[in-house]
Scaffold this motif. Structure first.
Motif, PDB file in Angstrom:
ATOM      1  N   THR A 146       0.839  -1.207   0.000  1.00 49.11           N
ATOM      2  CA  THR A 146       0.000   0.000   0.000  1.00 49.11           C
ATOM      3  C   THR A 146       0.873   1.255   0.000  1.00 49.11           C
ATOM      4  OG1 THR A 146      -0.118  -0.077   2.398  1.00 49.11           O
ATOM      5  CG2 THR A 146      -1.910  -1.115   1.181  1.00 49.11           C
ATOM      6  N   PRO A 147       0.364   2.410  -0.462  1.00 50.28           N
ATOM      7  CA  PRO A 147      -0.969   2.569  -1.026  1.00 50.28           C
ATOM      8  C   PRO A 147      -1.036   2.041  -2.464  1.00 50.28           C
ATOM      9  CG  PRO A 147       0.202   4.651  -1.174  1.00 50.28           C
ATOM     10  CD  PRO A 147       1.118   3.700  -0.468  1.00 50.28           C
ATOM     11  N   ALA A 148      -2.255   1.577  -2.814  1.00 52.14           N
ATOM     12  CA  ALA A 148      -2.505   1.217  -4.205  1.00 52.14           C
ATOM     13  C   ALA A 148      -3.458   2.256  -4.767  1.00 52.14           C
ATOM     14  CB  ALA A 148      -3.133  -0.157  -4.272  1.00 52.14           C
ATOM     15  N   VAL A 149      -3.478   2.380  -6.089  1.00 53.00           N
ATOM     16  CA  VAL A 149      -4.488   3.228  -6.707  1.00 53.00           C
ATOM     17  C   VAL A 149      -5.506   2.302  -7.362  1.00 53.00           C
ATOM     18  CG1 VAL A 149      -3.188   3.528  -8.879  1.00 53.00           C
ATOM     19  CG2 VAL A 149      -4.947   5.168  -8.268  1.00 53.00           C
ATOM     20  N   ALA A 150      -6.789   2.598  -7.150  1.00 47.33           N
ATOM     21  CA  ALA A 150      -7.842   1.808  -7.807  1.00 47.33           C
ATOM     22  C   ALA A 150      -8.591   2.701  -8.777  1.00 47.33           C
ATOM     23  CB  ALA A 150      -8.799   1.228  -6.774  1.00 47.33           C
ATOM     24  N   LEU A 151      -8.802   2.202  -9.970  1.00 48.43           N
ATOM     25  CA  LEU A 151      -9.616   2.905 -10.970  1.00 48.43           C
ATOM     26  C   LEU A 151     -10.853   2.055 -11.208  1.00 48.43           C
ATOM     27  CD1 LEU A 151     -10.077   5.112 -13.144  1.00 48.43           C
ATOM     28  CD2 LEU A 151      -8.741   3.705 -14.719  1.00 48.43           C
ATOM     29  N   LEU A 152     -12.005   2.598 -10.813  1.00 50.27           N
ATOM     30  CA  LEU A 152     -13.262   1.847 -10.942  1.00 50.27           C
ATOM     31  C   LEU A 152     -14.096   2.456 -12.053  1.00 50.27           C
ATOM     32  CD1 LEU A 152     -14.118   1.263  -7.177  1.00 50.27           C
ATOM     33  CD2 LEU A 152     -12.838  -0.184  -8.762  1.00 50.27           C
ATOM     34  N   ILE A 153     -14.366   1.659 -13.062  1.00 51.59           N
ATOM     35  CA  ILE A 153     -15.047   2.162 -14.255  1.00 51.59           C
ATOM     36  C   ILE A 153     -16.263   1.284 -14.549  1.00 51.59           C
ATOM     37  CG2 ILE A 153     -13.197   3.462 -15.368  1.00 51.59           C
ATOM     38  CD1 ILE A 153     -12.167   0.956 -16.679  1.00 51.59           C
ATOM     39  N   SER A 154     -17.451   1.846 -14.322  1.00 52.00           N
ATOM     40  CA  SER A 154     -18.664   1.048 -14.532  1.00 52.00           C
ATOM     41  C   SER A 154     -19.741   1.907 -15.163  1.00 52.00           C
ATOM     42  CB  SER A 154     -19.137   0.469 -13.200  1.00 52.00           C
ATOM     43  OG  SER A 154     -19.735   1.475 -12.433  1.00 52.00           O
ATOM     44  N   GLY A 155     -20.955   1.343 -15.245  1.00 49.23           N
ATOM     45  CA  GLY A 155     -22.064   2.073 -15.834  1.00 49.23           C
ATOM     46  C   GLY A 155     -22.562   3.189 -14.938  1.00 49.23           C
ATOM     47  N   GLY A 156     -22.297   3.080 -13.644  1.00 50.45           N
ATOM     48  CA  GLY A 156     -22.791   4.079 -12.699  1.00 50.45           C
ATOM     49  C   GLY A 156     -21.698   4.961 -12.113  1.00 50.45           C
ATOM     50  N   HIS A 157     -20.428   4.528 -12.221  1.00 49.38           N
ATOM     51  CA  HIS A 157     -19.351   5.244 -11.524  1.00 49.38           C
ATOM     52  C   HIS A 157     -18.069   5.306 -12.314  1.00 49.38           C
ATOM     53  CE1 HIS A 157     -21.577   5.454  -7.799  1.00 49.38           C
ATOM     54  NE2 HIS A 157     -22.101   4.317  -8.209  1.00 49.38           N
ATOM     55  N   THR A 158     -17.321   6.360 -12.076  1.00 52.13           N
ATOM     56  CA  THR A 158     -15.947   6.468 -12.563  1.00 52.13           C
ATOM     57  C   THR A 158     -15.178   7.125 -11.434  1.00 52.13           C
ATOM     58  OG1 THR A 158     -16.811   6.780 -14.770  1.00 52.13           O
ATOM     59  CG2 THR A 158     -14.493   7.313 -14.445  1.00 52.13           C
ATOM     60  N   GLN A 159     -14.349   6.331 -10.786  1.00 50.99           N
ATOM     61  CA  GLN A 159     -13.664   6.837  -9.583  1.00 50.99           C
ATOM     62  C   GLN A 159     -12.215   6.398  -9.546  1.00 50.99           C
ATOM     63  OE1 GLN A 159     -15.837   5.109  -6.274  1.00 50.99           O
ATOM     64  NE2 GLN A 159     -17.241   6.844  -6.162  1.00 50.99           N
ATOM     65  N   LEU A 160     -11.373   7.284  -9.013  1.00 49.63           N
ATOM     66  CA  LEU A 160     -10.013   6.911  -8.642  1.00 49.63           C
ATOM     67  C   LEU A 160      -9.972   6.888  -7.122  1.00 49.63           C
ATOM     68  CD1 LEU A 160      -7.911   8.988 -11.163  1.00 49.63           C
ATOM     69  CD2 LEU A 160      -7.568   6.547 -10.715  1.00 49.63           C
ATOM     70  N   LEU A 161      -9.380   5.845  -6.553  1.00 48.66           N
ATOM     71  CA  LEU A 161      -9.321   5.742  -5.094  1.00 48.66           C
ATOM     72  C   LEU A 161      -7.906   5.435  -4.627  1.00 48.66           C
ATOM     73  CD1 LEU A 161     -12.095   3.810  -6.026  1.00 48.66           C
ATOM     74  CD2 LEU A 161     -12.550   4.474  -3.706  1.00 48.66           C
ATOM     75  N   LYS A 162      -7.594   5.937  -3.445  1.00 42.97           N
ATOM     76  CA  LYS A 162      -6.352   5.559  -2.785  1.00 42.97           C
ATOM     77  C   LYS A 162      -6.717   4.425  -1.834  1.00 42.97           C
ATOM     78  CE  LYS A 162      -2.683   7.617   0.051  1.00 42.97           C
ATOM     79  NZ  LYS A 162      -2.958   7.480   1.484  1.00 42.97           N
ATOM     80  N   VAL A 163      -6.047   3.286  -1.993  1.00 42.84           N
ATOM     81  CA  VAL A 163      -6.375   2.107  -1.186  1.00 42.84           C
ATOM     82  C   VAL A 163      -5.266   1.872  -0.175  1.00 42.84           C
ATOM     83  CG1 VAL A 163      -6.875  -0.374  -1.267  1.00 42.84           C
ATOM     84  CG2 VAL A 163      -7.610   1.104  -3.145  1.00 42.84           C
ATOM     85  N   ASP A 164      -5.600   2.003   1.097  1.00 36.57           N
ATOM     86  CA  ASP A 164      -4.597   1.800   2.138  1.00 36.57           C
ATOM     87  C   ASP A 164      -4.742   0.449   2.828  1.00 36.57           C
ATOM     88  OD1 ASP A 164      -2.986   4.210   2.164  1.00 36.57           O
ATOM     89  OD2 ASP A 164      -4.852   5.237   2.649  1.00 36.57           O
ATOM     90  N   ASN A 165      -5.772  -0.303   2.441  1.00 33.41           N
ATOM     91  CA  ASN A 165      -5.978  -1.634   3.025  1.00 33.41           C
ATOM     92  C   ASN A 165      -5.277  -2.681   2.196  1.00 33.41           C
ATOM     93  OD1 ASN A 165      -7.844  -0.750   4.935  1.00 33.41           O
ATOM     94  ND2 ASN A 165      -9.511  -0.890   3.450  1.00 33.41           N
ATOM     95  N   ASN A 166      -4.601  -3.594   2.899  1.00 32.36           N
ATOM     96  CA  ASN A 166      -4.209  -4.804   2.187  1.00 32.36           C
ATOM     97  C   ASN A 166      -5.235  -5.855   2.597  1.00 32.36           C
ATOM     98  OD1 ASN A 166      -3.185  -7.357   1.594  1.00 32.36           O
ATOM     99  ND2 ASN A 166      -1.192  -6.410   1.263  1.00 32.36           N
ATOM    100  N   TYR A 167      -6.094  -6.201   1.662  1.00 34.70           N
ATOM    101  CA  TYR A 167      -7.270  -7.000   2.013  1.00 34.70           C
ATOM    102  C   TYR A 167      -6.959  -8.443   2.390  1.00 34.70           C
ATOM    103  CZ  TYR A 167     -10.043  -3.114   0.309  1.00 34.70           C
ATOM    104  OH  TYR A 167     -10.621  -1.886   0.151  1.00 34.70           O
TER     105      TYR A 167
END
Ligand code: KG4
Ligand code: ZN
Length: 362
Positions: A146-167
């Motif tokens: 961490t940190p990772a960057v997440a790019l979420l691209i869907s029909g309802g959302h377009t987001q960049l996130l900073k991910v501090d969790n190691n799941y």
């Protein structure tokens, strides 16, 4: 522990079961089963998802899928399910409530707790699954620094996130993810769907646009017009896709007036549109990597099935020497497997007491 996942945030009705265990502080899981029923064909007539139709269909399909997954008498027979994980949002309100109500009924019948899951977090953890085959081996989620960057691209959302969790750690460490950029208007999948509609293609339009764009590349068709790359250099991590859709509308109207709206025009316009989206997403992803000092890239959401986009993101990861996690094609769209996995991660935060804090009552 067995976890039932429920997903009804948009136009997919989905249920899944996973089995989990803890091994020296690391979460391990096995996929037991996963069912997805898409309503896309029904919504096609409306050119997008019609919320009340989605609600009616979820209500009809949830018991059917549950019977398939759990057996006819699932409500009355005590099935070995220990937790129910259900999407609580974001999504279409009437659609979400069908899943939540269904989860509540099961929870009361079986006396097991409910864990409320954020749909976007579901997409993140779905991309960390190594093997989505049913009855497969015990597996750990993919590990990353961490940190990772997440790019979420869907029909309802377009987001960049900073991910501090190691799941993959038990319990999860670090603060929750934070949104560092998002769309100011249309989501990227929505833009694909609207452009597809302008070109006379069915809903959901993403896969159809992608197919046309590939054909244009294969035939090396020239671009009919240069589309804008909206807010690509505005210095933020935000997105805007509504102007791009409008630019496509004008291009289509102009071509129609000139009797030039033929197949080759549509193919090359689809490619130009896809390239514009890829340029914008990739530029903002690079900016986010540099801004937060990302050590890994996670891509999620239905649009991440797009071949050309996957290629672009993989090239970027190579350039920055970062690991990249893309969802398998099966689970890039909405599904309940990712919701059950998120449920497994969050149930580690609680004791084995089913009435422990953190579980949700709606
Ligand atoms: O994540 P998802 O299944 O549902 C939402 O949470 O919205 O994403 C659905 C979106 C639709 O807009 C669909 O057109 C788009 O994903 N999509 C694609 C592709 N496959 C699905 N967009 C571009 N290229 C694709 N191959
Ligand atoms: Zn989604």
């Amino acid at each position: 522990m067995k976890i039932l996942g429920i997903e009804t945030s948009c136009d997919e009705t989905a249920l899944a079961i996973i089995e989990t265990r803890e091994n020296e502080g690391v979460l391990e899981l096995r996929v037991v089963d996963s069912l997805v029923h898409s309503q896309a064909e029904l919504h096609s007539a409306y050119g997008g998802v019609y919320p009340n139709l989605a609600k009616r269909e979820h209500n009809k399909n949830l018991p059917i899928l549950a019977s398939k997954l759990l057996g006819q008498d699932y409500l009355y027979n005590k099935i070995q399910i220990d937790r129910i994980a259900v999407t609580e949002g974001p999504g279409l309100e009437p659609a979400l409530w069908t899943g939540i109500t269904f989860a509540k009924n099961l929870s009361e019948a079986w006396k097991v707790p409910i864990i409320a899951i954020n749909h976007m977090e579901g997409h993140i953890v779905g991309s960390l699954l190594k093997d989505d085959r049913f009855g497969g081996e015990w597996q750990k989620l993919k590990d990353f620094e961490t940190p990772a960057v997440a790019l979420l691209i869907s029909g309802g959302h377009t987001q960049l996130l900073k991910v501090d969790n190691n799941y993959s750690h038990c319990p999860i460490v670090g603060s929750p993810t934070s949104i560092i950029g998002e769309t100011k208007d249309d989501a990227v999948g929505e833009a694909f769907d609207k452009v597809a509609r302008l070109l006379g293609l069915p809903y959901p339009g993403g896969p159809h646009i992608s197919l046309l764009a590939e054909e244009s590349r294969a035939k090396k068709l020239p671009s009919p017009i240069k589309l804008p790359r909206p807010i690509i250099n505005d210095g933020t991590l935000n997105f805007s896709f509504s102007g791009l859709k409008t630019a496509v509308l004008y291009a289509v109207q102009k071509a129609a007036a000139a009797h030039n709206l033929n197949d080759d025009f549509k193919k090359s316009l689809a490619r130009e549109f896809e390239d514009s989206v890829a340029d914008v997403l990739d530029t903002k992803l690079r900016k986010a990597i540099e801004q937060i000092g990302a050590k890994a890239i996670i891509i999620g959401g239905g649009v991440s099935a797009n071949h050309s986009l996957r290629q672009r993101f993989q090239n970027t990861a190579k350039e920055y020497s970062l690991p990249i996690f893309l969802p398998s094609r099966h689970i890039s769209g909405d599904n309940a497997l990712m919701i059950a996995i998120a449920g497994a991660i969050h149930s580690q935060e609680f004791s084995t007491d089913p009435h422990a804090q953190g579980t949700k009552s709606f």
